[in-house]
Design a protein around this motif. Structure first.
Motif, PDB file in Angstrom:
ATOM      1  N   THR A   1       4.320 -27.343 -28.422  1.00 57.00           N
ATOM      2  CA  THR A   1       3.018 -27.998 -28.543  1.00 57.00           C
ATOM      3  C   THR A   1       2.983 -28.936 -29.746  1.00 57.00           C
ATOM      4  O   THR A   1       2.359 -29.997 -29.693  1.00 57.00           O
TER       5      THR A   1
ATOM      6  N   ARG B   1       3.562 -32.636 -29.335  1.00 56.22           N
ATOM      7  CA  ARG B   1       2.527 -33.537 -28.811  1.00 56.22           C
ATOM      8  C   ARG B   1       2.139 -34.574 -29.850  1.00 56.22           C
ATOM      9  O   ARG B   1       1.636 -35.636 -29.517  1.00 56.22           O
TER      10      ARG B   1
ATOM     11  N   VAL C   1       3.801 -31.284 -22.508  1.00 56.35           N
ATOM     12  CA  VAL C   1       2.686 -30.646 -21.810  1.00 56.35           C
ATOM     13  C   VAL C   1       3.091 -30.108 -20.435  1.00 56.35           C
ATOM     14  O   VAL C   1       2.825 -28.949 -20.114  1.00 56.35           O
TER      15      VAL C   1
ATOM     16  N   LEU D   1      -2.824 -26.318 -25.106  1.00 57.53           N
ATOM     17  CA  LEU D   1      -3.263 -27.686 -24.809  1.00 57.53           C
ATOM     18  C   LEU D   1      -4.631 -27.949 -25.418  1.00 57.53           C
ATOM     19  O   LEU D   1      -4.846 -28.982 -26.062  1.00 57.53           O
TER      20      LEU D   1
END
Length: 188
Positions: free
Chosen positions: A20, A23, A38, A63
């Motif tokens: 994550t 991102r 993702v 997310l």
């Protein structure tokens, strides 16, 4: 037995949280738009969590939390142009990709992983862009507007697929290797 289940769960969550963090690449390198883990996080959760509700909860929570940081810290001017409906569409698309992982990755191997990545990428692309079009804020709600929406999103599709393939090799490869070297990570 219970300790190995907890260890496996902890390792899966840790891998998802580390992924994550990637991102945030798009913040420092805007040319990497949609180059993100993702889709892989969704497939990974679907493939490996034994209790399937965790396959949805952990990736969607990752997310959501990363969206909070990205949207409120880095994209303050950009984010308000999209609606709650757009955000909901992303989460619906993401949940469908988790489902793709559950269905297609009962046995993790290269062939199944490639197929899951292609299908997951297409599902996310089709569903999320359909919701962008239905919002009516960027494209007219006509057939030409729908075609235009998908056409304009094609460059993002390429980055999404490339990132899904690369992050899948890393995440799935790392966990498969860890399972092969530690009996406590293997399912009985």
């Amino acid at each position: 037995m219970k300790n190995s289940i907890n260890l496996r769960f902890g390792i899966l969550v840790a891998i998802i949280l580390v992924a994550t963090a990637f991102r945030f690449l798009a913040v420092v390198a805007p040319t990497l738009s949609n180059f993100s883990p993702v889709g892989t996080i969704a497939l990974f959760g679907g493939a490996y969590f034994t209790k399937k509700y965790w396959a949805f909860v952990v990736p969607i929570l990752a997310l959501w939390l990363s969206n909070l940081v990205l949207n409120n810290v880095f994209y303050k001017q950009w984010y308000p142009t999209f609606s709650f409906g757009f955000e909901a569409a992303v989460f619906i698309s993401f949940a469908l990709v988790v489902l793709v992982g559950i269905v297609t990755l009962k046995k993790v191997n290269v062939t199944n992983l490639l197929g899951a990545n292609l299908l997951g990428t297409l599902v996310f692309f089709i569903v999320s862009n359909f919701f962008v079009w239905t919002a009516g804020k960027i494209y007219p709600q006509t057939f030409d507007g729908l075609v235009s929406c998908y056409t304009m999103a094609l460059p993002f599709l390429k980055n999404t697929l490339m990132s899904n393939l690369i992050f899948s090799a890393i995440m799935f490869g790392a966990f498969e290797y860890a399972q092969s070297t530690s009996k406590s990570l293997q399912l009985q």
